[in-house]
Design a protein around this motif. Structure first.
Motif, short mmCIF file in Angstrom:
data_model
loop_
_atom_site.label_atom_id
_atom_site.label_comp_id
_atom_site.label_asym_id
_atom_site.label_seq_id
_atom_site.Cartn_x
_atom_site.Cartn_y
_atom_site.Cartn_z
N THR A 26 0.73 -1.24 0.07
CA THR A 26 -0.05 0.00 -0.06
C THR A 26 0.87 1.31 -0.03
OG1 THR A 26 0.06 0.02 2.39
CG2 THR A 26 -1.83 -0.98 1.40
N SER A 27 0.29 2.44 -0.27
CA SER A 27 1.15 3.60 -0.41
C SER A 27 0.75 4.61 0.80
CB SER A 27 0.61 4.26 -1.70
OG SER A 27 -0.65 4.63 -1.60
N SER A 28 -0.11 4.27 1.81
CA SER A 28 -0.44 5.24 2.81
C SER A 28 -0.82 4.36 3.90
CB SER A 28 -1.50 6.22 2.43
OG SER A 28 -2.78 5.36 2.35
N HIS A 129 6.37 -1.96 3.15
CA HIS A 129 4.84 -1.59 2.76
C HIS A 129 3.93 -2.74 2.80
CE1 HIS A 129 5.67 2.55 2.75
NE2 HIS A 129 6.79 2.44 1.87
#
Length: 156
Positions: A26-28, A129
């Motif tokens: 994921t990016s956040s 991540h």
């Protein structure tokens, strides 16, 4: 990737039993919470701070944003966010943006947002991540007992 070696050794040395939760990258932090079906209040994100004394790690829920003005009010006007270069230098065994929420294992002071203390369990990035570490409230409280605790975040 497994959890960061520094974190893994620290948890082993402290004899802490923990769960590792693998997830799609994921990016956040909020996207991670959604992907893992956990409340954003239980996912602790770490933000590297710097002041004239050195570095410290601020830990707050993924569902919140840091209030730098509140940190400055409580800890001094010279508190600022560390640069990406500084983060990379200090967390060499972690992927960019995936700092574990335990500063002690990296030799850093820790300041924990009060809202984290209210959670029955705490999740945080394991160094990449796609891996989370889960601790009970008691385990996380034990590992952060020497940390400063303050209110310095607000809900998104």
């Amino acid at each position: 990737m497994a959890i960061a070696q520094t974190l893994q050794k620290y948890l082993a040395d402290k004899r802490v039993k923990y769960d590792v939760i693998a997830h799609e990258p994921t990016s956040s932090s909020m996207r991670t919470a959604e992907t893992c079906h956990i409340p954003g209040d239980r996912l602790a994100k770490a933000v590297l701070l710097r002041d004239e004394m050195g570095y410290a790690l601020a830990v707050l829920p993924a569902s919140h944003h840091i209030r730098l003005s509140e940190l400055k009010r409580q800890f001094g006007d010279d508190v600022r966010l560390a640069s990406e270069r500084e983060i990379v230098e200090l967390f060499q065994d972690c992927v960019r943006g995936a700092i574990p929420a335990l500063g002690d294992c990296y030799g850093l002071d820790l300041v924990v947002d009060d809202s984290i203390d209210e959670q029955p369990e705490v999740y945080f990035e394991g160094g990449d991540h796609s891996t989370l570490v889960r601790l009970t409230r008691a385990q996380f409280a034990g590992l952060t007992a020497a940390a400063r605790h303050a209110s310095f975040s607000a809900r998104h």
